[in-house]
Design a protein around this motif. Structure first.
Motif, short mmCIF file in Angstrom:
data_model
loop_
_atom_site.label_atom_id
_atom_site.label_comp_id
_atom_site.label_asym_id
_atom_site.label_seq_id
_atom_site.Cartn_x
_atom_site.Cartn_y
_atom_site.Cartn_z
N LEU A 96 24.64 28.82 0.24
CA LEU A 96 25.82 28.09 1.84
C LEU A 96 26.15 29.44 2.57
CD1 LEU A 96 27.74 26.47 3.06
CD2 LEU A 96 29.07 26.64 0.60
N ASP A 97 27.06 30.60 2.07
CA ASP A 97 27.16 31.78 2.31
C ASP A 97 26.19 32.17 3.37
OD1 ASP A 97 29.39 33.29 2.88
OD2 ASP A 97 28.36 35.38 1.20
N ASP A 98 24.73 32.14 2.86
CA ASP A 98 24.01 33.19 3.92
C ASP A 98 23.69 32.15 5.28
OD1 ASP A 98 22.84 35.10 1.96
OD2 ASP A 98 21.33 33.95 1.22
N LEU A 99 24.04 30.64 5.45
CA LEU A 99 24.03 30.19 6.24
C LEU A 99 25.06 30.39 7.11
CD1 LEU A 99 22.33 28.29 8.09
CD2 LEU A 99 23.41 26.46 7.29
N VAL A 100 26.55 29.76 6.43
CA VAL A 100 27.54 30.38 6.65
C VAL A 100 27.48 32.19 8.20
CG1 VAL A 100 29.50 30.74 7.29
CG2 VAL A 100 28.61 29.29 5.38
N THR A 101 26.80 32.77 6.90
CA THR A 101 26.74 34.27 7.95
C THR A 101 26.37 34.15 9.25
OG1 THR A 101 27.63 35.67 5.92
CG2 THR A 101 26.61 36.56 7.79
N GLU A 102 24.98 33.34 8.94
CA GLU A 102 23.84 33.31 9.99
C GLU A 102 24.43 32.38 11.49
OE1 GLU A 102 20.32 32.54 10.75
OE2 GLU A 102 19.77 33.36 9.34
N LEU A 103 25.42 31.63 11.28
CA LEU A 103 25.84 31.00 11.83
C LEU A 103 26.77 31.32 12.85
CD1 LEU A 103 26.15 27.16 10.33
CD2 LEU A 103 24.95 27.69 11.88
N HIS A 104 27.54 32.11 12.67
CA HIS A 104 28.62 33.04 12.53
C HIS A 104 28.16 33.36 14.48
CE1 HIS A 104 31.62 32.87 9.47
NE2 HIS A 104 32.17 33.37 10.42
N ARG A 105 27.04 34.15 14.29
CA ARG A 105 26.29 34.11 15.87
C ARG A 105 27.17 33.23 17.02
NH1 ARG A 105 21.25 32.99 17.34
NH2 ARG A 105 19.90 31.92 15.85
N PHE A 106 27.17 31.83 16.64
CA PHE A 106 27.48 30.96 17.67
C PHE A 106 29.09 30.53 17.42
CE2 PHE A 106 22.44 29.44 16.30
CZ PHE A 106 22.96 29.30 17.60
N GLY A 107 29.68 31.36 16.33
CA GLY A 107 30.94 30.91 16.86
C GLY A 107 31.62 31.06 15.46
N SER A 108 33.09 31.31 15.10
CA SER A 108 33.79 30.45 14.03
C SER A 108 33.14 29.20 13.20
CB SER A 108 35.60 30.64 14.11
OG SER A 108 35.83 29.42 15.00
N THR A 109 33.51 29.39 11.95
CA THR A 109 32.73 28.34 10.81
C THR A 109 34.16 27.75 10.05
OG1 THR A 109 32.58 29.58 9.05
CG2 THR A 109 30.64 28.61 10.98
N ASN A 110 34.13 26.87 9.78
CA ASN A 110 35.14 26.52 8.70
C ASN A 110 34.78 25.73 8.07
OD1 ASN A 110 37.70 25.19 7.06
ND2 ASN A 110 37.91 23.45 8.81
N THR A 111 33.96 25.86 6.45
CA THR A 111 33.34 25.06 5.61
C THR A 111 34.52 24.57 4.27
OG1 THR A 111 31.40 26.56 5.36
CG2 THR A 111 32.02 25.64 3.64
N GLN A 112 33.62 23.07 3.78
CA GLN A 112 34.32 22.22 2.87
C GLN A 112 32.96 22.12 1.88
OE1 GLN A 112 35.70 20.23 5.46
NE2 GLN A 112 37.77 21.34 6.10
#
Lengths: 144, 144
Positions: B113-129
């Motif tokens: 999960l952490d790996d994907l969130v890190t990847e997604l940061h190239r599009f913008g900020s995230t918020n995970t639940q």
DNA sequence: TATGAAACCGTCCACGT
DNA sequence: ACGTGGACGGTTTCATA
């Protein structure tokens, strides 16, 4: 769970009404063999259900929204019973973060959405996001 | 879409592999009549697909999470193409509010999960639940 | 939409690996 | 434990009205 079972699961996720015959041809084994494997996959809980997936906008449910809701831990049992009885709620997840519940909902109108949100306030504060579009529809997980 | 069609849709939402024969008995009409009705419901887009619903924890996908993501309007096409190719993303909705995307995801571990969130940061900020439990599983809408 | 006939499919069983 | 092949019984489809 071996390679053939995984393939069966992938096929059935993509097409839940695929016949045993078609599966047997795709997998190069006989129909009874496929039948037995599917039976085991069902018995062992790999397959929970088979469902027809409808286009809900076709039956007038044009509004889709996610509602986050704060529910105190002591009121959870009461809330679960309540939420299961509301057909507009397609999914409910208990999540981390300040809002403890996330609801996926559908309605005929924003008025109906507003009505539910008003009702929900008896459990706690809410935060609603309306869906503009769904680039990835609820889909299966391709097993490799 | 009449009363009988609605009943067919309700039955198939609950059990996507229900046979035409069983449906014909439940609805008190003949099998060919049911067959034709289903065909029309498919052709007219009321039924989008049939799917087997798996218990994903059985295949090691124990972590379920919702990720909210900020994506600028100009980067949407690029993002849609990217997100469709990731099997861990089961659903993606474009929504109102400060975060424009909501992703429903599954993983084998929080590390993934952490790996994907890190990847997604190239599009913008995230918020995970992260999901603790799912009191209402993704279900159909009972038509009345 | 109903009917009957024909084609098709799924399940059972005995057997083999 | 798993797969095969044949036979039976049930199901779907087609033609017709």
């Amino acid at each position: 769970m071996n390679d053939i079972d995984q393939k069966i699961l992938n096929y059935l996720q993509a097409n839940g009404r695929l016949s045993i015959k078609k599966l047997s041809e795709a997998l190069f084994i006989t129909a009874p063999a496929v039948s037995q494997r599917i039976k085991k996959l069902e018995e062992n809980g790999y397959i929970k259900s088979y469902n027809a997936n409808l286009d809900l906008t076709k039956i007038g449910l044009n509004i889709k929204a996610f509602i986050q809701l704060e529910v105190g831990p002591d009121r959870k049992p009461e809330f679960y019973k309540y939420i299961k009885a509301i057909p507009n709620v397609l999914e409910c997840d208990c999540i981390t973060g300040p809002y403890s519940m996330l609801l996926k909902t559908v309605f005929e109108s924003t008025q109906d959405l507003d009505d539910l949100v008003t009702e929900l306030h008896r459990f706690g504060s809410t935060n609603t996001q309306i869906v503009f579009s769904t680039p990835v529809q609820d889909r299966g997980y391709y097993i490799e």
